[in-house]
Design an enzyme around this catalytic site. Structure first.
Site, PDB file in Angstrom:
ATOM      1  N   GLU A 167     -12.168  -0.845   9.716  1.00 23.15           N
ATOM      2  CA  GLU A 167     -13.088  -0.665   8.346  1.00 23.15           C
ATOM      3  C   GLU A 167     -12.516  -1.620   7.509  1.00 23.15           C
ATOM      4  OE1 GLU A 167     -12.502   2.906   6.143  1.00 23.15           O
ATOM      5  OE2 GLU A 167     -13.521   2.121   4.516  1.00 23.15           O
ATOM      6  N   ASP A 218       3.596   1.112   0.629  1.00 23.59           N
ATOM      7  CA  ASP A 218       3.540   0.724  -0.693  1.00 23.59           C
ATOM      8  C   ASP A 218       4.606   0.940  -1.752  1.00 23.59           C
ATOM      9  OD1 ASP A 218       2.146  -0.183  -3.144  1.00 23.59           O
ATOM     10  OD2 ASP A 218       0.522   1.443  -3.247  1.00 23.59           O
ATOM     11  N   ILE A 219       4.946  -0.196  -2.453  1.00 29.42           N
ATOM     12  CA  ILE A 219       6.055   0.008  -3.236  1.00 29.42           C
ATOM     13  C   ILE A 219       5.658  -0.608  -4.715  1.00 29.42           C
ATOM     14  CG2 ILE A 219       8.617  -0.459  -3.906  1.00 29.42           C
ATOM     15  CD1 ILE A 219       8.397  -0.784  -0.574  1.00 29.42           C
ATOM     16  N   ASP A 220       5.422   0.322  -5.719  1.00 24.00           N
ATOM     17  CA  ASP A 220       4.882  -0.212  -6.731  1.00 24.00           C
ATOM     18  C   ASP A 220       5.816  -0.210  -7.956  1.00 24.00           C
ATOM     19  OD1 ASP A 220       3.342  -0.072  -9.511  1.00 24.00           O
ATOM     20  OD2 ASP A 220       1.717   0.139  -8.022  1.00 24.00           O
ATOM     21  N   CYS A 263      13.650  -3.526 -18.899  1.00 22.11           N
ATOM     22  CA  CYS A 263      13.121  -4.770 -19.215  1.00 22.11           C
ATOM     23  C   CYS A 263      11.619  -4.859 -19.612  1.00 22.11           C
ATOM     24  CB  CYS A 263      13.564  -5.711 -18.247  1.00 22.11           C
ATOM     25  SG  CYS A 263      13.120  -5.157 -16.560  1.00 22.11           S
ATOM     26  N   CYS A 277      13.589  -7.070 -13.120  1.00 25.53           N
ATOM     27  CA  CYS A 277      13.318  -5.809 -12.392  1.00 25.53           C
ATOM     28  C   CYS A 277      12.555  -6.300 -10.900  1.00 25.53           C
ATOM     29  CB  CYS A 277      12.222  -5.046 -13.036  1.00 25.53           C
ATOM     30  SG  CYS A 277      10.643  -5.652 -13.660  1.00 25.53           S
ATOM     31  N   SER A 332       1.964  -7.946  -3.564  1.00 22.36           N
ATOM     32  CA  SER A 332       0.441  -7.405  -3.795  1.00 22.36           C
ATOM     33  C   SER A 332      -0.103  -8.023  -4.641  1.00 22.36           C
ATOM     34  CB  SER A 332       0.805  -5.791  -4.121  1.00 22.36           C
ATOM     35  OG  SER A 332       1.023  -6.034  -5.798  1.00 22.36           O
ATOM     36  N   GLY A 333       0.461  -9.192  -5.350  1.00 24.15           N
ATOM     37  CA  GLY A 333      -0.530  -9.886  -6.206  1.00 24.15           C
ATOM     38  C   GLY A 333      -0.232  -9.603  -7.735  1.00 24.15           C
ATOM     39  N   LEU A 343      -5.494  -0.353   2.167  1.00 19.94           N
ATOM     40  CA  LEU A 343      -4.537  -0.953   1.551  1.00 19.94           C
ATOM     41  C   LEU A 343      -4.983  -2.262   1.265  1.00 19.94           C
ATOM     42  CD1 LEU A 343      -1.522  -0.437   0.455  1.00 19.94           C
ATOM     43  CD2 LEU A 343      -0.657  -1.717   2.669  1.00 19.94           C
ATOM     44  N   HIS A 363      -5.672 -11.095  -6.558  1.00 18.81           N
ATOM     45  CA  HIS A 363      -5.604  -9.759  -7.361  1.00 18.81           C
ATOM     46  C   HIS A 363      -6.652 -10.249  -8.531  1.00 18.81           C
ATOM     47  CE1 HIS A 363      -4.438  -6.951 -10.038  1.00 18.81           C
ATOM     48  NE2 HIS A 363      -3.606  -6.285  -9.043  1.00 18.81           N
TER      49      HIS A 363
END
Ligand code: SF4
Ligand SMILES: [Zn+2]
Lengths: 518, 425
Positions: B46, B111-113, B123, B133, B162-163, B317, B324
């Site tokens: 998909e 996924d780390i955000d 900051c 950071c 991730s952009g 994902l 982005h």
């Protein structure tokens, strides 16, 4: 699996099949059995699994009270609970072998009933796993080893050298493993996928995709094996199910075993006499399940109900809270509008009403019928209005009826889909949810009086709350032992909500997260 | 390249160019086709596209690379997501009996955000990031990459920026793609140490003995913590942040520290004091104080995973090499060998790469073009390669190629092993 007419092949099948108190259920039973034994076994195992579910909610699964209560229930329902077996009968008249046979056969019967949908399978697997975990962990060490042996459960063990090399890491990975115990006990090396419970809780050492499991934790891999086998077996059973379902005697029983369990006793009313006869008409439209609404309507229309309908509806009304006097008045006033005069009513029908209240005949206090009973027994015939509309109505008629009650087309088609899948109680529960404007009713329907009470709770009427918290009593036809131990209102395998819109739910969940990165 | 160079309004004009001349379709197809080992693996995958005005199209699927290429060039999606490999072609999912259409496999993803760290960043907040950071992402990658390889035995990990404000990890090993939902969630739980929401002050609780995984993770955290947290975020420098740290220590330690902090203003010395006190308590074996220093470090630095993303097989994902839309930056693979110098603000934007296409070529490039002409590629393919090689995208595509080569080698090794096994019989 089959219940064929094969003669017993083994000279001493007891020892072959039932030599150990715990089974992996790898051999289906092949013997002949009566329908009533079949039914009893099934119902009692279901009760056992319900208890497992309830205890799992209320207690920590490794705790003492959990073990004690589960032990008591096993004993009570005559499931095996001894490590050694012989031919002596205990006070229940059963030998330990007979109990093991029951354990064996009842497990396979429920496989048939619980293989049909993903949700049912999940529920069944969960309960059977918990039961197995308890029974295995309760075994003395010697019996554990023997069990592994008997069932060919072999796992790779670490060499002394490997253990020495990894000792510090092994010690730091599991509770209760020390330098000495590392040397003493075996460690098994399995793919981490086979020890997920330990991985999840970080209670095992992982290296290169393998979990290194100390013998003390072996239950987790055995259990994993148990789960894998059972879930494969259920998938296979589901495929062969059409053959079983063509058996007219088994089909309805199996279908209902999957939803039904023994619930509350609705014959004892706290709010007895709190309902007036005038309230019945409005209540029947708002809070009666379809089966009762239909009986009420036909009684009003025809001023008569045949015996099956009088029993089903009369006991329901008793459960709702009518007194004997009210009931007599209710039936009399309706019947006399028809072809029956007061005199004839008193002679022919009053007895019947008193009988329901335990005032005549055998003086048994009849319990209102559960859904399972309504659906399974005494199917309506010409002139009857009893039974369950979801089970006993022509789908087209049911559809028309639902349309006349102003259900939405999509609601109707959801209900009809459940009916098609023989999930009558789920269909009824859907109907409840639509007519009460809620998304998830939060209970699992198994009794018309439960329907009424839940409805009243939601609508804030006075009829609720009286559902008699007295614990289960058996219905006449369902032989049940150990009834005192029965489950409280259990949080059932809630298949209805998921089953319906599982696909949709999954999609929604995804949509939710899609724009996360913005 | 500063973000200011990219204007979101230009995206509709740039995307057609990007998909026509820059998007690495052949590598992309090579990735998702996985050597063509499993029939239908690419065809049943998909994709979903986000179009202009947030129009969202799910269940796209393509039978060939060229079909994918044509469709993307036609639709020019603002964003591309990759989903699972299904039992049937996703674009035909409506024709399949409901229930039969099922997600079968997918890469194990993480996924780390950065927004999940807002309570421990001083900051920036929300979608903003800076080089200070960004260290959190570096730590996250170091810890997870080690664990996924050493503990779980995975080898083919693709880390992607991730952009905007985070990183993704695609674990592409066959074993990872086949993991059940239960297994995925177990892996994610194993890797999660920071727990609890706004109502939970102390989010990390360690207990004896410290699992080897925690020890290994601490090695990484301890390396970055002084520089990142004490100096960079200055968590012991001002009263507000000090308060947050002190909320995590037991009463006796807190009182001592409060007195000490009145005279000592140097953050590093303050931290040393805290560690010394905890050490002292540990020796005098006070319960509940065993690992306070470690717990603080983990709470401030340990990777915060979105477990739900990792759990679901059917979860989507954002695709590598997708743009982005807000920053214009391209989701590019991250080179772990140069992880410490990775700068998200250096990642090329779509506007930069498109601009680079217009630059005149130099002699070296012409040379390379000559060489390529000898290969048996069709003209369009050749031209596209020439194109991306002239942009800052080149080094990321090369990285992607290297990753794909690694997987191809493994597959070959696996096949040899299997045929050897057969010979043995
Ligand atoms: S499911 Fe139960 S309550 Fe519902 S209609 Fe049938 S018998 Fe009545
Ligand atoms: Zn910042």
């Amino acid at each position: 699996m089959q219940f064929s007419r094969k003669k017993k092949l083994l000279s001493n099948p007891q020892n072959e099949l039932y030599g150990h108190c715990l089974q992996f259920y790898s051999q289906p039973p092949t013997e002949n059995m009566s329908l009533s034994e079949f039914e009893t076994f099934a119902v009692e195992r279901l009760k056992l699994l319900k208890t497992v579910e309830n205890l799992g909610v209320s207690y920590v699964k490794t705790s003492d009270p959990y073990h004690k209560k589960l032990y008591a229930e096993l004993t009570n329902l005559n499931f095996p609970h001894k490590t050694e077996a012989d031919d002596r009968k205990d006070q229940t008249g059963l030998t330990e072998f007979e109990k093991r046979r029951k354990d064996h056969i009842s497990h396979f019967i429920l496989r048939l009933a619980y293989c049909q949908t993903e949700d049912l399978r999940r529920w069944f697997i969960q309960q059977e796993m918990d039961l197995f975990r308890y029974r295995f962990s309760d075994l003395p060490a010697r019996y554990k080893t023997e069990f592994l042996h008997r069932n060919n459960l072999q796992y790779d063990t670490l060499s002394v050298e490997e253990k020495r090399k990894l000792a510090v890491k092994l010690i730091n990975s599991s509770y209760g493993v020390s330098g000495a115990t590392v040397e003493e006990q075996d460690f098994y090396k399995v793919p981490f996928q086979d020890a997920l419970d330990l991985v999840r809780t970080r209670k095992v050492f992982l290296q290169g995709g393998y979990a290194y499991i100390p013998h003390q934790d072996i239950i987790s891999i055995v259990l994993n094996d148990f789960r894998t086998r059972l879930s494969k077996a259920l998938a296979l059973t589901a495929r062969s199910l059409p053959a079983v379902q063509s058996d007219e005697r088994l089909q309805p029983l199996l279908s209902h075993l999957s939803h039904a369990y023994v619930g509350q006793d609705y014959s004892i009313q706290k709010n007895i006499g709190k309902i007036s006869l005038e309230q019945i008409d409005p209540l029947s439209a708002k809070s009666f399940p379809l089966c009762m609404r239909q009986l009420h309507k036909s009684l009003r229309d025809n001023h008569h109900l045949r015996h099956g309908g009088r029993m089903q509806y009369g006991l329901f009304l008793k459960g709702v809270g009518l007194t004997l006097d009210q009931a007599l008045q209710f039936w009399r006033s309706e019947f006399v509008k028809g072809k029956v005069d007061a005199d004839k009513f008193d002679k022919q029908y009053a007895y019947n009403v008193r009988h329901m209240f335990g005032k005549e005949g055998k003086r048994t206090d009849y319990t209102p019928y559960s859904c399972m009973k309504v659906i399974l027994s005494n199917a309506p015939s010409q002139g009857d209005y009893h039974g369950c509309p979801f089970r006993h109505s022509d789908p087209e008629l049911l559809k028309q009826k639902l349309q006349s009650y102003k259900l939405s087309p999509s609601g109707i088609s959801q209900i009809l889909d459940l009916v098609k899948g023989m999930h009558y109680q789920l269909a009824c529960q859907k109907y409840f949810e639509f007519t009460h404007g809620i998304e998830d009713s939060g209970f699992s329907l198994n009794h018309p009086n439960q329907y009424f009470i839940e409805s009243q709770k939601l609508l804030g009427g006075g009829g609720g709350g009286g559902g008699g918290s007295k614990e289960v009593k058996s219905e006449p036809e369902m032989p049940q032992k150990g009834q005192n131990m029965a489950a409280k209102t259990p949080s059932t395998p809630h298949p209805q909500t998921q089953a319906l819109s599982k696909q949709d739910a999954a999609e929604m969940e995804d949509l939710d997260s899609l724009f996360k990165d913005e | 390249m500063p973000e200011a160079d990219y204007d979101p309004a230009s995206l509709p004009d740039l995307l057609p160019l990007y998909y026509r001349r820059l998007f690495p379709f052949s590598q992309y197809y090579r990735w998702l086709n996985y050597g063509g080992v499993t029939k239908g693996y690419f065809q049943n995958r998909e994709f979903s596209f986000t179009l202009k005005d947030d129009i969202y199209v799910r269940y796209q699927s393509f039978s060939t690379q060229s079909e994918l290429e044509k469709e993307m060039q036609k639709m020019n999606p603002y964003k591309i997501d990759v989903g699972a490999v299904y039992s049937h072609r996703p674009n035909q999912h409506n024709t399949v009996k409901s229930g039969a259409f099922q997600a079968l496999e997918k890469e194990l993803v993480f996924d780390i955000d950065m927004t999940d760290y807002d309570d421990v960043r001083t900051c920036c907040s929300a979608a903003d990031i800076c080089m200070k950071c960004w260290t959190l992402m570096t730590i996250a990658i170091r810890i997870l990459d080690r664990a996924l390889r050493e503990d779980f035995g995975f080898r083919h990990l693709l880390w992607v920026y991730s952009g905007r404000r985070g990183v993704h990890c695609w674990v592409c090993d066959e074993a990872a793609r086949k993991l059940s939902v239960a297994a995925r969630s177990a892996v994610a739980e194993y890797l999660s140490l920071v727990k609890g929401g706004e109502d939970m002050v102390k989010k990390v609780q360690l207990s004896e003995p410290l699992h080897p995984f925690i020890r290994e993770s601490l090695v990484v955290v301890e390396k970055y913590f002084p520089q990142y947290a004490i100096s960079g975020q200055d968590i012991l420098g001002n009263s507000k942040t000090v308060e947050k740290v002190l909320a995590l220590v037991p009463d006796e330690v807190r009182e001592d520290l409060q007195t000490f902090f009145q005279s000592e203003k140097n953050p590093m010395k303050r931290w040393k004091r805290l560690c010394a006190l905890v050490q002292h308590q540990r020796v005098s074996s006070k319960k509940g104080c065993q690992h306070i220093d470690k717990e603080i470090m983990l709470q401030y630095c340990y990777p915060r995973l979105d477990v739900n993303v990792s759990k679901g097989v059917n979860h989507l994902l954002k695709s590598p090499f997708s743009v982005h839309p807000k920053t214009g930056r391209i989701s590019v693979p991250i080179d772990l060998e140069e992880l410490d110098s990775f700068d998200p603000f250096d990642v090329p934007t779509i506007s930069l790469t498109c601009e680079e296409l217009d630059k005149p070529r130099d002699a070296d490039e012409e040379d390379e073009v000559e060489k390529e002409n000898e290969n048996e590629m069709d003209a369009a393919e050749r031209r596209k390669i020439r194109d991306y090689k002239r942009t800052s995208l080149a080094k990321y595509v090369k990285l992607f190629d290297r990753f794909l080569d690694g997987m191809a080698r493994s597959r070959k090794g696996e096949m040899l092993r299997k045929s050897d096994l057969q010979k043995d019989f």
